[in-house]
Design a protein around this motif. Structure first.
Motif, PDB file in Angstrom:
ATOM      1  N   LYS A  25       0.835  -1.195   0.000  1.00 11.35           N
ATOM      2  CA  LYS A  25       0.000   0.000   0.000  1.00 11.35           C
ATOM      3  C   LYS A  25       0.867   1.241   0.000  1.00 11.35           C
ATOM      4  O   LYS A  25       2.039   1.202   0.344  1.00 11.35           O
ATOM      5  CB  LYS A  25      -0.892   0.008   1.237  1.00 11.35           C
ATOM      6  CG  LYS A  25      -1.876  -1.145   1.273  1.00 11.35           C
ATOM      7  CD  LYS A  25      -2.737  -1.064   2.488  1.00 11.35           C
ATOM      8  CE  LYS A  25      -3.744  -2.192   2.486  1.00 11.35           C
ATOM      9  NZ  LYS A  25      -4.613  -2.136   3.633  1.00 11.35           N
ATOM     10  N   ARG A  78      -3.763   1.943  -2.616  1.00  5.56           N
ATOM     11  CA  ARG A  78      -2.895   1.168  -3.486  1.00  5.56           C
ATOM     12  C   ARG A  78      -2.274   2.003  -4.594  1.00  5.56           C
ATOM     13  O   ARG A  78      -1.532   1.482  -5.413  1.00  5.56           O
ATOM     14  CB  ARG A  78      -3.685   0.012  -4.094  1.00  5.56           C
ATOM     15  CG  ARG A  78      -4.081  -1.028  -3.079  1.00  5.56           C
ATOM     16  CD  ARG A  78      -4.722  -2.253  -3.702  1.00  5.56           C
ATOM     17  NE  ARG A  78      -5.270  -2.050  -5.022  1.00  5.56           N
ATOM     18  CZ  ARG A  78      -6.536  -1.755  -5.297  1.00  5.56           C
ATOM     19  NH1 ARG A  78      -7.383  -1.619  -4.329  1.00  5.56           N
ATOM     20  NH2 ARG A  78      -6.943  -1.614  -6.529  1.00  5.56           N
ATOM     21  N   TYR A  85     -10.927   5.857  -5.466  1.00  4.80           N
ATOM     22  CA  TYR A  85     -11.024   4.432  -5.764  1.00  4.80           C
ATOM     23  C   TYR A  85     -12.433   4.156  -6.239  1.00  4.80           C
ATOM     24  O   TYR A  85     -13.400   4.500  -5.574  1.00  4.80           O
ATOM     25  CB  TYR A  85     -10.678   3.609  -4.519  1.00  4.80           C
ATOM     26  CG  TYR A  85      -9.242   3.808  -4.128  1.00  4.80           C
ATOM     27  CD1 TYR A  85      -8.248   3.012  -4.667  1.00  4.80           C
ATOM     28  CD2 TYR A  85      -8.871   4.832  -3.261  1.00  4.80           C
ATOM     29  CE1 TYR A  85      -6.921   3.211  -4.346  1.00  4.80           C
ATOM     30  CE2 TYR A  85      -7.553   5.045  -2.931  1.00  4.80           C
ATOM     31  CZ  TYR A  85      -6.584   4.227  -3.478  1.00  4.80           C
ATOM     32  OH  TYR A  85      -5.274   4.444  -3.167  1.00  4.80           O
ATOM     33  N   PRO A 140     -15.173  -3.576  -4.975  1.00  6.78           N
ATOM     34  CA  PRO A 140     -14.073  -3.751  -4.027  1.00  6.78           C
ATOM     35  C   PRO A 140     -13.047  -4.726  -4.597  1.00  6.78           C
ATOM     36  O   PRO A 140     -13.433  -5.700  -5.214  1.00  6.78           O
ATOM     37  CB  PRO A 140     -14.741  -4.324  -2.792  1.00  6.78           C
ATOM     38  CG  PRO A 140     -16.162  -3.903  -2.904  1.00  6.78           C
ATOM     39  CD  PRO A 140     -16.461  -3.842  -4.377  1.00  6.78           C
ATOM     40  N   PRO A 141     -11.781  -4.455  -4.465  1.00 12.09           N
ATOM     41  CA  PRO A 141     -11.181  -3.422  -3.640  1.00 12.09           C
ATOM     42  C   PRO A 141     -11.112  -2.056  -4.293  1.00 12.09           C
ATOM     43  O   PRO A 141     -10.479  -1.162  -3.756  1.00 12.09           O
ATOM     44  CB  PRO A 141      -9.780  -3.969  -3.391  1.00 12.09           C
ATOM     45  CG  PRO A 141      -9.464  -4.765  -4.586  1.00 12.09           C
ATOM     46  CD  PRO A 141     -10.772  -5.336  -5.043  1.00 12.09           C
TER      47      PRO A 141
END
Length: 108
Positions: A21, A27, A47, A51-52
């Motif tokens: 991370k 990320r 993001y 998910p993710p």
């Protein structure tokens, strides 16, 4: 310490912490490092998706301040690996040249 230990420790830490991370837990590799080519402000990371969630870089400031369309938005899926590869290449070459210069200076 053998050269294998740091790599195994790194892998162990990744398993414990849930993966590689960036500094704030996301990320995206370049979070906080990119600036907008149009307005010069720092790009944010969002993001999106299931998910993710996939990281996207985008310029939000003009949208937040003046309710105008964003300057730009682009996914991290291409730029992060490309920049990561260049960083590793530069670091690897520097480490190799340092190793060889140290090795030759000891033998002379």
């Amino acid at each position: 310490m053998t050269p294998v230990e740091p790599h195994s420790r790194f892998n162990s830490n990744c398993r414990i912490q849930g993966g590689i991370k960036s500094g704030r837990g996301g990320r995206a590799l370049l979070a906080g490092l990119l600036t907008c080519g149009r307005c010069g402000r720092r790009l944010g990371v969002v993001y999106s998706g299931r998910p993710p969630g996939h990281p996207y870089y985008r310029c939000e400031r003009i949208n937040q301040m003046l309710a105008k369309p964003r300057c730009m938005t682009f996914g991290a899926s291409r730029i992060d690996p490309a920049i990561g590869k260049e960083i590793l290449t530069a670091v690897t070459h520097k480490a190799a040249s340092t190793f060889w210069s140290d090795t030759f200076s000891r033998t002379l």
